[in-house]
Design a protein around this motif. Structure first.
Motif, PDB file in Angstrom:
ATOM      1  N   MET A   1      52.288  23.132  15.980  1.00  0.00           N
ATOM      2  CA  MET A   1      52.941  22.423  17.098  1.00  0.00           C
ATOM      3  C   MET A   1      52.087  21.233  17.501  1.00  0.00           C
ATOM      4  O   MET A   1      50.887  21.351  17.684  1.00  0.00           O
ATOM      5  CB  MET A   1      53.051  23.395  18.287  1.00  0.00           C
ATOM      6  N   TRP A   2      52.714  20.104  17.587  1.00  0.00           N
ATOM      7  CA  TRP A   2      52.000  18.901  18.011  1.00  0.00           C
ATOM      8  C   TRP A   2      52.083  18.739  19.519  1.00  0.00           C
ATOM      9  O   TRP A   2      52.915  19.314  20.192  1.00  0.00           O
ATOM     10  CB  TRP A   2      52.621  17.676  17.339  1.00  0.00           C
ATOM     11  N   ARG A 254      46.281   2.474   9.942  1.00  0.00           N
ATOM     12  CA  ARG A 254      44.957   2.925   9.540  1.00  0.00           C
ATOM     13  C   ARG A 254      44.219   3.492  10.735  1.00  0.00           C
ATOM     14  O   ARG A 254      43.615   4.559  10.671  1.00  0.00           O
ATOM     15  CB  ARG A 254      44.162   1.730   8.983  1.00  0.00           C
ATOM     16  N   LEU A 257      45.704   6.907  11.663  1.00  0.00           N
ATOM     17  CA  LEU A 257      45.289   7.996  10.782  1.00  0.00           C
ATOM     18  C   LEU A 257      43.838   8.369  11.051  1.00  0.00           C
ATOM     19  O   LEU A 257      43.469   9.540  11.041  1.00  0.00           O
ATOM     20  CB  LEU A 257      45.468   7.597   9.316  1.00  0.00           C
ATOM     21  N   ARG A 258      43.016   7.358  11.293  1.00  0.00           N
ATOM     22  CA  ARG A 258      41.602   7.643  11.507  1.00  0.00           C
ATOM     23  C   ARG A 258      41.366   8.368  12.818  1.00  0.00           C
ATOM     24  O   ARG A 258      40.378   9.071  12.966  1.00  0.00           O
ATOM     25  CB  ARG A 258      40.796   6.333  11.510  1.00  0.00           C
ATOM     26  N   GLY A 260      43.055  10.755  13.711  1.00  0.00           N
ATOM     27  CA  GLY A 260      43.483  12.129  13.504  1.00  0.00           C
ATOM     28  C   GLY A 260      44.981  12.329  13.514  1.00  0.00           C
ATOM     29  O   GLY A 260      45.468  13.456  13.443  1.00  0.00           O
ATOM     30  N   GLU A 262      48.991  12.131  12.219  1.00  0.00           N
ATOM     31  CA  GLU A 262      49.671  12.320  10.942  1.00  0.00           C
ATOM     32  C   GLU A 262      50.930  11.467  10.928  1.00  0.00           C
ATOM     33  O   GLU A 262      51.563  11.235  11.965  1.00  0.00           O
ATOM     34  CB  GLU A 262      50.037  13.800  10.736  1.00  0.00           C
ATOM     35  N   LEU A 263      51.273  10.992   9.739  1.00  0.00           N
ATOM     36  CA  LEU A 263      52.411  10.088   9.604  1.00  0.00           C
ATOM     37  C   LEU A 263      53.328  10.611   8.509  1.00  0.00           C
ATOM     38  O   LEU A 263      52.902  10.800   7.379  1.00  0.00           O
ATOM     39  CB  LEU A 263      51.875   8.693   9.245  1.00  0.00           C
ATOM     40  N   TRP A 264      54.562  10.887   8.848  1.00  0.00           N
ATOM     41  CA  TRP A 264      55.548  11.285   7.839  1.00  0.00           C
ATOM     42  C   TRP A 264      56.469  10.099   7.658  1.00  0.00           C
ATOM     43  O   TRP A 264      57.263   9.770   8.543  1.00  0.00           O
ATOM     44  CB  TRP A 264      56.404  12.455   8.334  1.00  0.00           C
ATOM     45  N   ARG A 265      56.359   9.474   6.499  1.00  0.00           N
ATOM     46  CA  ARG A 265      57.233   8.334   6.234  1.00  0.00           C
ATOM     47  C   ARG A 265      58.277   8.742   5.222  1.00  0.00           C
ATOM     48  O   ARG A 265      57.989   9.481   4.284  1.00  0.00           O
ATOM     49  CB  ARG A 265      56.422   7.139   5.721  1.00  0.00           C
TER      50      ARG A 265
END
Lengths: 405, 453
Positions: A1-2, A254, A257-258, A260, A262-265
């Protein structure tokens, strides 16, 4: 869970995600495709805040000046290449060599050096696509009437095979070269050579460089002594998909992501799961390969864009729908006016929100979802094109949404 | 609200010509004559729909990385269009141009075809290339052959002369990192009971994929132990190749046959509710995308029963059922997300799971495609492109390795390519999990994954 799920990877979505991540939240961005910033020029408009904040329901009225200022500072901290005095509109070239004004620019885009130049060298990389040196030369001449404009062709050995085959080279491909060590060295050599052969007086000769993305990670050096032997350079934005827009998207991704995130493309959000009361979002449904996945979070930020971004779908008989939650939209009675490039009422279509950017019914003003916030183009009551405030509204509403989520 | 997502993606009009796919296509960035995904895909598809099959040689240069599909903001299935055009081209013998409708007022179709035949010879794929693609498409048979006597196979493939002959004769690059063969993964003998009992422990079907079976068995063992550690019985039927190498080389009929046979093997377990787990991201994508299409109403929810290993483990973690009795692992892992993982649209579950392990630090290399794309980078004319595509990733991997980071990636092809381009060994992230569970790790003899010249 985010903690937070951000729907949409445009400027508003990325800003919201970055702010939430900075505040220690676990953040997920879900995006159907590449960021809409890929099609941005890299120049951001803030608009006339004082005037726009008076318009009823305008996002600037909702967030306030303080939030806009903090959002801009936040953005400049992440992309030092945009640092510098903000607020005042500065001239920036268009891909056809005309001039427009924008408040938030990479320093390298600022066309001010051209205003005092006596000689403008338009660099023309051979084979560069979507680039019209003859048109640009004329437009530059008209915009900067005290300068003489000349075109200088650049033939690069790395692109010889392309040229031999008579193939055009997209700006994105050229940018890959410019960003390499070899390309950077070539640019420096060129600027040095041109400065050496130039007319007397620093600043009297300025180069215009098309299709080169500004370095966003570093605050650019000012025009001090150190740069004296390099010809001053003004970068010219490209037609989309543009290297400068892609560079901005990449820089923000960038950093995200750094921190922490998350990326769902490539995953489209196809629906939402609401709690039993109907006023709370429990999760969103994402169409992955082979299955739909339900993603849960404590709060959500809807930054799915407008008609282009896919956040709003319009249909015959002036139907307009918000594609994730099915939120009711404000839509003006008359959609269009005859002046094609003028103010068009349909541009105001979007989601109405409360002071915390939570969606409201546009007419009854009842609050619809308590843990969802809306940012960016999806909001109602504003028009990025005629109000020239696209960048500002995206940054400010994204920042506030990320702050509150 | 009508769900238009699928209709949009197969509807050509969904493509708004934004060129995002072209802007981000790894091949277009390095190879001048490649028209790019938009050109070969939705643009050319309009001609194909009219019966004009322009089987351009450029079609062969699509590496099937699926970056275009991931980056398309309109959900267009760009790679689908291109692969289907390749299939059509293969079926029709790679005719240069073939009209299905008679040319109005012109020559008859028969005459046109005759003239086209005479012109097309130089545009047909050379017989060598077709033979090469035939061979490279058959990962399973190569694997079976190569693992009969792996040491000998590897020694032969390392011979400079041999590689030059393969290059000259078949167009397999003498420099390409042909993965070394090793002892075959043997899970089927022990773990393939024909029937599931009634009161059984929960089971998973593991689809290891050819690379794990023939080139990297220890990773398959690690995956098995991880799943068993979490209480699952791991069943591995004698699967055939998932079909991706066959499709990528234009052998759609053979791929369909493999799919059919694999579905037959899976069916009895799927019908009992056993999920399928993959540790190779390309097999996983095929099982989620091609297999449900092929299975149709036979197995209507097949796609929802297929899981990438870390996707599966993360779901368990969310349900509170993942064993998290981890031993601290003091490692820094720089992760490269394979293109076909991105295409699955599940994010980067490996990173999420690894971050649960105390001591582990993770970062994403985030440097695009490695360039290999299965058999693409082994081909003589494509090897330089593959190395150019991966340049950014290699540089990042080298830097990371220099700072003490271990490189991790779920795709065997990516690991081979990173070793080749960056000179740095990469591991499947499952190994870190196996270490955290303190599982008896099978000693891995580092067989060289690339042939030196």
């Amino acid at each position: 869970m985010w903690d937070v799920i951000v729907i949409g990877e445009g400027l508003a979505g990325l800003t919201a995600a970055l702010r939430a991540a900075q505040r220690g939240r676990e953040v997920l961005i879900v995006s159907e495709g590449s960021s809409s910033l890929l099609h941005a020029s890299g120049a951001l408009n803030l608009g006339d805040f004082a005037q726009l904040a008076q318009l009823p329901g305008h996002p600037y009225q909702i967030v306030g000046r303080h939030v806009l200022d903090r959002a801009v500072a936040f953005f400049q901290d992440i992309c030092p290449g945009y640092a510098g005095d903000s607020g005042a509109a500065k001239p920036v070239l268009t891909p056809l060599g005309t001039v427009r004004l924008a408040e938030l620019l990479p320093r390298a885009f600022q066309a001010t050096p051209l205003q005092t130049a006596k000689r403008i060298i338009l660099l023309a990389p051979q084979g560069l696509r979507d680039f019209f040196p003859d048109v640009i030369r004329v437009n530059l001449g008209q915009a900067f009437s005290s300068a003489r404009v000349e075109v200088k062709e650049l033939a690069l050995p790395s692109f010889r095979s392309w040229q031999e085959q008579g193939l055009g080279i997209a700006p994105m491909v050229y940018q890959r070269y410019w960003a390499s060590a070899e390309g950077r060295a070539a640019i420096e050599r060129l600027r040095r050579d041109l400065a050496a052969e130039g007319v007397a007086g620093f600043g009297e000769t300025v180069a215009v460089f098309p299709g080169l993305a500004p370095d966003l990670d570093r605050e650019p050096p000012g025009d001090e002594a150190g740069a004296k032997d390099l010809l001053p350079m003004v970068l010219m934005p490209s037609f989309p998909p543009a290297p400068a827009g892609a560079a901005l998207a990449a820089a923000l991704e960038r950093r995200f992501l750094r921190s922490g995130g998350e990326l769902w493309r490539g995953s489209r959000v196809v629906g939402a799961v609401l709690g039993s009361s109907g006023s709370y979002c429990a999760g969103i449904i994402v169409r992955s390969k082979g299955k739909d996945i339900s993603l849960r979070a404590r709060s959500f930020i809807l930054a799915s864009g407008g008609i282009l971004g896919g956040g709003i779908v319009v249909g015959p008989a002036r139907s307009a729908e918000e594609t994730v939650f099915g939120l009711p939209l404000y839509a003006p009675a008359d959609w269009t006016r005859p002046d094609f490039l003028g103010t068009q009422p349909f541009a105001q279509t979007g989601v109405s929100v409360d002071p915390e950017l939570r969606p409201l019914d546009p007419y009854s003003r009842a609050r619809l979802l308590t843990n969802v916030r809306v940012a960016g183009r999806t909001l109602a009551h504003w028009d990025p094109w005629t109000e020239h405030c696209g960048g500002g509204v995206s940054l400010a509403t994204g920042y506030l949404a990320g702050e509150l989520a | 609200m009508p769900d238009l997502s699928d209709a949009r993606s197969i509807n050509l009009d969904a493509c708004i010509k934004c060129s995002a796919c072209f802007a981000l296509c790894p091949v277009a960035a390095v190879y001048p004559p490649f028209p790019g995904p938009k050109g070969l895909g939705p643009d050319a598809e309009r001609f194909r729909l009219e019966g004009l099959v322009l089987a351009s040689p450029a079609l062969e240069y699509c590496s099937n990385c699926k970056t275009c599909e991931v980056t398309c903001p309109s959900g267009v299935r760009v790679t689908d269009f291109i692969l289907r055009a390749r299939g059509k081209g293969a079926a029709e013998g790679q005719d240069f141009a073939q009209r299905r409708k008679p040319v109005a007022g012109g020559v008859s179709q028969a005459e046109y075809s005759r003239r086209a035949e005479r012109r097309l010879v130089r545009h047909r794929l050379a017989w060598r290339q077709r033979l090469r693609d035939y061979i490279l498409g058959r990962a399973e048979y190569l694997g079976k052959l190569g693992t009969v006597w792996p040491a000998l196979t590897n020694a032969v493939l390392r011979q400079h002369l041999m590689r030059r002959m393969l290059e000259g004769g078949l167009g397999i690059s003498s420099l390409a990192p042909l993965p070394a063969y090793a002892r075959r993964l043997r899970l089927t003998a022990k773990n393939n009971p024909p029937e599931l009992g009634v009161a059984e422990q929960p089971a998973v079907l593991y689809f290891p994929g050819c690379f794990t079976v023939y080139n990297d068995a220890p990773t398959g063992e690690a995956v098995r132990r991880i799943l068993e550690h979490n209480g699952f019985r791991v069943i591995v039927p004698d699967f055939h190749c998932c079909g991706v190498p066959l499709e990528a080389n234009g052998y759609f009929r053979q791929a369909a046959e493999n799919i059919r046979r694999n579905l037959e093997l899976m069916k009895p377990y799927l019908q009992k509710g056993v999920p399928v787990v993959t540790s190779c991201t390309s097999c996983g994508l095929a099982l989620k995308e091609e297999y449900p299409r092929a299975a149709g109403s036979d197995l209507p929810d097949l796609g929802s029963r297929v899981f990438d290993l870390f996707e599966f483990l993360w779901d368990m973690h969310q349900a509170g059922r993942l064993r998290e009795d981890f031993v601290p692992v003091e490692k820094k892992i720089a992760y490269h997300a394979p293109c076909h993982l991105k295409a699955q649209g599940i994010g980067t579950p490996a990173l999420r799971v690894l971050r649960l392990i105390p001591g582990v630090r993770t970062e994403e290399l985030d440097a695009g495609c490695c360039g290999l794309s299965g058999s693409f980078g082994f081909k003589k004319e494509k090897y330089p492109l593959a190395m150019a595509i991966g340049r950014g990733l290699f540089a990042r991997a080298r830097t990371a390795a220099g700072l003490g980071w271990e490189i991790g990636s779920d795709c065997g092809g990516c690991r081979v390519q990173i070793a080749q381009g960056a000179g740095v060994a990469a591991v499947h992230p499952a190994w870190l999990l196996a270490k955290a569970y303190d599982l008896p790790i099978v000693k891995v003899t580092r067989s060289r994954d690339y042939s030196e010249n």
